[in-house]
Design a protein around this motif. Sequence first.
Motif, PDB file in Angstrom:
ATOM      1  N   LEU A  94      50.793  29.510 -31.264  1.00  0.00           N
ATOM      2  CA  LEU A  94      49.518  30.206 -31.059  1.00  0.00           C
ATOM      3  C   LEU A  94      49.214  31.148 -32.223  1.00  0.00           C
ATOM      4  CD1 LEU A  94      49.671  31.051 -27.252  1.00  0.00           C
ATOM      5  CD2 LEU A  94      48.127  29.438 -28.374  1.00  0.00           C
ATOM      6  N   ALA A  95      50.246  31.808 -32.742  1.00  0.00           N
ATOM      7  CA  ALA A  95      50.050  32.713 -33.881  1.00  0.00           C
ATOM      8  C   ALA A  95      49.579  31.927 -35.099  1.00  0.00           C
ATOM      9  CB  ALA A  95      51.352  33.454 -34.190  1.00  0.00           C
ATOM     10  N   GLU A  99      46.048  32.401 -36.828  1.00  0.00           N
ATOM     11  CA  GLU A  99      45.903  32.672 -38.255  1.00  0.00           C
ATOM     12  C   GLU A  99      44.886  31.710 -38.873  1.00  0.00           C
ATOM     13  OE1 GLU A  99      46.278  34.834 -41.539  1.00  0.00           O
ATOM     14  OE2 GLU A  99      47.295  35.305 -39.659  1.00  0.00           O
ATOM     15  N   LYS A 100      44.951  30.449 -38.470  1.00  0.00           N
ATOM     16  CA  LYS A 100      43.990  29.465 -38.964  1.00  0.00           C
ATOM     17  C   LYS A 100      42.571  29.851 -38.547  1.00  0.00           C
ATOM     18  CE  LYS A 100      47.131  25.492 -38.933  1.00  0.00           C
ATOM     19  NZ  LYS A 100      47.447  24.216 -38.254  1.00  0.00           N
ATOM     20  N   LEU A 101      42.434  30.291 -37.278  1.00  0.00           N
ATOM     21  CA  LEU A 101      41.110  30.698 -36.785  1.00  0.00           C
ATOM     22  C   LEU A 101      40.599  31.937 -37.521  1.00  0.00           C
ATOM     23  CD1 LEU A 101      41.514  30.138 -32.940  1.00  0.00           C
ATOM     24  CD2 LEU A 101      40.086  28.816 -34.518  1.00  0.00           C
ATOM     25  N   VAL A 102      41.527  32.865 -37.817  1.00  0.00           N
ATOM     26  CA  VAL A 102      41.130  34.066 -38.565  1.00  0.00           C
ATOM     27  C   VAL A 102      40.611  33.654 -39.944  1.00  0.00           C
ATOM     28  CG1 VAL A 102      42.054  36.116 -39.730  1.00  0.00           C
ATOM     29  CG2 VAL A 102      42.608  35.700 -37.326  1.00  0.00           C
ATOM     30  N   GLU A 103      41.333  32.757 -40.610  1.00  0.00           N
ATOM     31  CA  GLU A 103      40.884  32.280 -41.931  1.00  0.00           C
ATOM     32  C   GLU A 103      39.525  31.589 -41.818  1.00  0.00           C
ATOM     33  OE1 GLU A 103      42.155  32.881 -44.978  1.00  0.00           O
ATOM     34  OE2 GLU A 103      43.528  34.202 -43.886  1.00  0.00           O
ATOM     35  N   ARG A 104      39.367  30.773 -40.786  1.00  0.00           N
ATOM     36  CA  ARG A 104      38.091  30.068 -40.586  1.00  0.00           C
ATOM     37  C   ARG A 104      36.959  31.067 -40.337  1.00  0.00           C
ATOM     38  NH1 ARG A 104      36.074  26.892 -35.668  1.00  0.00           N
ATOM     39  NH2 ARG A 104      34.329  25.736 -36.549  1.00  0.00           N
ATOM     40  N   ASN A 105      37.280  32.100 -39.517  1.00  0.00           N
ATOM     41  CA  ASN A 105      36.268  33.126 -39.237  1.00  0.00           C
ATOM     42  C   ASN A 105      35.883  33.883 -40.503  1.00  0.00           C
ATOM     43  OD1 ASN A 105      35.841  32.609 -36.554  1.00  0.00           O
ATOM     44  ND2 ASN A 105      37.340  34.114 -35.832  1.00  0.00           N
TER      45      ASN A 105
END
Length: 141
Positions: A94-95, A99-105
């Motif tokens: 999940l982390a 992290e991938k979602l944070v980069e995408r955001n």
Amino acid sequence: EEQVQNLTITNQKLEEEKKDVVEQSLQKSVDLTTTQNRMRRIVDENRRIKEQHEALRNTTDRLQASISSLEHRNKELSDEIADKVGLATSFEQLAIENEKLVERNKKLILKNKTLVDKYDNLDYYREIQESPGSVHVHVQE
């Protein structure tokens, strides 16, 4: 008189034999008492050994019950650890996803900011074009 002498000698011999027999009998009696005492000690020792054996058997049973209980608890703890390791792995995954979602955001925020800047520029150019006496500039959207 010879007969009396013979009888006296025989009597003396019999007395000595009697004395020997009595001594032997007393010695046998002492030996028997000693043997009986030894037998009592052996019986007492055997009784103590049996009691100790029974106590050891009871202790062994209690220890076996404790071992079984500990094995059961160990299995429970192993299962809990396996669950927690599974959760840790899930949290780790999940982390990584987070992290991938944070980069995408971050990328989307930059893209959005770029779009807002473009929109603000378009509004600025529209205001200029709509103001009196302005030069018309063609802006592609």
